[in-house]
Design an enzyme around this catalytic site. Structure first.
Site, mmCIF file in Angstrom:
data_model
loop_
_atom_site.group_PDB
_atom_site.id
_atom_site.type_symbol
_atom_site.label_atom_id
_atom_site.label_comp_id
_atom_site.label_asym_id
_atom_site.label_seq_id
_atom_site.Cartn_x
_atom_site.Cartn_y
_atom_site.Cartn_z
ATOM 1 N N GLU A 58 0.819 -1.207 0.000
ATOM 2 C CA GLU A 58 0.000 0.000 0.000
ATOM 3 C C GLU A 58 0.856 1.261 0.000
ATOM 4 O O GLU A 58 0.528 2.239 -0.645
ATOM 5 C CB GLU A 58 -0.958 0.011 1.207
ATOM 6 C CG GLU A 58 -2.068 -1.019 1.120
ATOM 7 C CD GLU A 58 -2.990 -0.804 -0.076
ATOM 8 O OE1 GLU A 58 -3.040 0.318 -0.615
ATOM 9 O OE2 GLU A 58 -3.647 -1.780 -0.492
ATOM 10 N N CYS A 214 -13.757 1.537 -14.385
ATOM 11 C CA CYS A 214 -14.258 2.900 -14.180
ATOM 12 C C CYS A 214 -13.062 3.857 -14.181
ATOM 13 O O CYS A 214 -12.789 4.550 -13.207
ATOM 14 C CB CYS A 214 -15.032 2.970 -12.866
ATOM 15 S SG CYS A 214 -16.020 4.451 -12.708
ATOM 16 N N CYS A 221 -18.250 1.409 -19.357
ATOM 17 C CA CYS A 221 -19.528 1.235 -18.656
ATOM 18 C C CYS A 221 -20.280 -0.007 -19.134
ATOM 19 O O CYS A 221 -20.940 -0.677 -18.336
ATOM 20 C CB CYS A 221 -20.395 2.470 -18.834
ATOM 21 S SG CYS A 221 -19.652 3.938 -18.108
ATOM 22 N N CYS A 224 -19.355 -2.904 -17.116
ATOM 23 C CA CYS A 224 -19.239 -2.659 -15.669
ATOM 24 C C CYS A 224 -20.211 -3.535 -14.873
ATOM 25 O O CYS A 224 -21.413 -3.569 -15.170
ATOM 26 C CB CYS A 224 -19.515 -1.187 -15.395
ATOM 27 S SG CYS A 224 -19.499 -0.805 -13.651
ATOM 28 N N CYS A 230 -25.621 2.514 -11.035
ATOM 29 C CA CYS A 230 -24.843 3.731 -11.284
ATOM 30 C C CYS A 230 -25.729 4.850 -11.802
ATOM 31 O O CYS A 230 -26.283 4.771 -12.899
ATOM 32 C CB CYS A 230 -23.734 3.417 -12.292
ATOM 33 S SG CYS A 230 -22.718 4.862 -12.649
HETATM 34 FE FE1 SF4 Z 1 -18.130 3.723 -13.617
HETATM 35 FE FE2 SF4 Z 1 -20.782 3.823 -13.516
HETATM 36 FE FE3 SF4 Z 1 -19.575 3.431 -15.833
HETATM 37 FE FE4 SF4 Z 1 -19.552 1.527 -13.957
HETATM 38 S S1 SF4 Z 1 -21.327 2.303 -15.068
HETATM 39 S S2 SF4 Z 1 -17.828 2.196 -15.225
HETATM 40 S S3 SF4 Z 1 -19.440 2.741 -12.092
HETATM 41 S S4 SF4 Z 1 -19.454 5.244 -14.564
#
Ligand code: SF4
Length: 413
Positions: A58, A214, A221, A224, A230
């Site tokens: 970290e 993201c 997206c 995702c 989201c």
């Molecule tokens: Fe990021 Fe929302 Fe796109 Fe997922 S859907 S990559 S959380 S902006």
């Protein structure tokens, strides 16, 4: 007390939180990268060694890419596999291994903290985020949360740059994401979200999502795992929220987490409307004259003089060619004279300014400093007696130079 933020910015529904955790962890189990510190944390039976491994990773990962850190981490753990081994290392050895990784005070503080754990805590790492932050120098709220959740299974959240981006997008938080009010809110949110049975995996999953899906500029997206949770994604698909807000929506104009009214949603940016930051201060410009003093060593190979920087401040304890910070807008002739005077102190004999050969300029950007090194060289005949009363100094061959604790900036020079 300030009014609580409107519900649309929070995770208020337990069923939604459960679904988000499940989707994120399922994705992480499928897609996670095999990083050496995560593997060690998952398989090492000794709790102190788990804590130490995550701690080292970290600290190295602060402001540094994963791909860069892996090699440094592996070499570090090979050389100092335990806290006890690190506590016995010298600062010089730490700086040598850290050379090129940047932000050098990190290595120094890690080693100081390891000494403290060995001498004051009987070699036992603190087990909670609160104690880690309280007892270990250089361990802040984020690092403490990461160590406690990943190594010891404490259900505590983490907020780093990746998490800030993901959470701000999930909940359309457009107020300045570096402001204390927003950061506090994000910590509360991370603590609500963190999975109670797999907190370490959940936190790593959230960070991994920010690092690989993201991402800042072109988030993926469509791939995702949490897109159905989201709000930024929904807003991109369906446009602005209705003009008449419902009970969950923000009050008009005074929501502490919405973008300021002067910076409304920009549809060309899509989800990258979030997060928003106040404009950064431009880095401070600095000029430093530096001189590569060269002599013939005993086998005829060239050798170069390097000197050690003070033990505190920027690049503390690292080695460099003799260097002198310059006032801005100094004439070139004056720069040479000042550098010649400075070198005289090292060499104990006069140095003619016109003997210094101008080589070129090297620019290096530190986080807050735009540094220009004005580089000169000076070949020497015969030997030079260095003054032992000055900072430590030594002659090195080119190979020795590269193996020494020198910064990336000096390697460029
Ligand atoms: Fe990021 Fe929302 Fe796109 Fe997922 S859907 S990559 S959380 S902006």
């Amino acid at each position: 007390a300030p009014a609580p933020p409107p519900a649309r910015h929070l995770f208020s529904y337990p069923a939604e939180v459960e679904a988000l955790r499940g989707n994120l962890l399922a994705w992480y189990d499928r897609c996670k990268r095999d990083l050496p510190w995560s593997l060690l944390a998952a398989t090492e039976p000794d709790a102190d060694r788990r804590g130490y491994a995550v701690w080292v990773s970290e600290i190295m990962l602060q402001q540094t890419q994963v791909a860069t850190v892996i090699d440094y981490y592996n070499r570090w753990m090979q050389k100092w596999p335990t806290l006890q081994a690190l506590a016995q290392a010298s600062l010089e050895e730490v700086n040598e291994l850290w050379a090129g990784l940047g932000y050098y005070s990190r290595g120094k503080r890690l080693q100081e903290a390891a000494r403290k754990v060995v001498s004051e805590l009987a070699g036992r790492m603190p087990r909670t985020a609160e104690d880690l932050q309280k007892l270990l120098p250089g361990v802040g709220q984020y690092t403490a949360g990461a160590i406690a959740s990943i190594s010891y299974g404490q259900a505590t959240g983490v907020v780093d740059g990746n998490v800030i981006r993901v959470l701000c997008r999930l909940r359309c938080i457009g107020a300045d994401s570096s402001s204390p009010a927003v950061i506090d809110q994000l910590w509360d949110m991370a603590n609500v979200l963190v999975d109670r049975s797999r907190p370490g995996d959940f936190n790593q999953a959230l960070m991994e999502l920010g690092a690989t899906v993201c991402v800042p500029k072109a988030p993926l997206c469509g791939e995702c795992p949490v897109k159905q949770h989201c709000q930024a994604w929904r807003r991109k698909l369906f446009g602005n929220p209705p003009k008449v807000p419902d009970v969950e929506d923000c009050g008009v104009g005074d929501c502490p987490l919405c973008p300021p009214a002067t910076e409304p949603w920009d549809s060309s940016l899509g989800v990258t409307n979030f997060p928003r930051k106040a404009a950064k201060k431009p880095p401070r410009a600095m000029r430093t004259a530096t001189c590569v003093l060269e002599r013939r060593g005993c086998h005829g190979a060239p050798e170069y003089l390097i000197v050690q920087r003070p033990s505190s401040g920027l690049l503390a304890g690292l080695w460099e060619f003799p260097s002198l910070p310059l006032a801005q807008d100094l004439q070139e002739e004056r720069e040479r004279e000042e550098l010649a005077d400075h070198l005289q102190a090292w060499m104990g004999r006069p140095v003619a300014a016109k003997g210094l050969r101008f080589i070129g300029e090297v620019i290096h950007i530190f986080s807050h400093i735009h540094q220009t090194y004005v580089v000169y060289s000076l070949p020497l005949d015969g030997d030079v007696t260095l003054d032992p009363a000055l900072s430590p100094s030594r002659w090195v061959t080119e190979d020795e130079f590269h193996a020494s604790a020198v910064s990336t900036a000096m390697k460029k020079v």
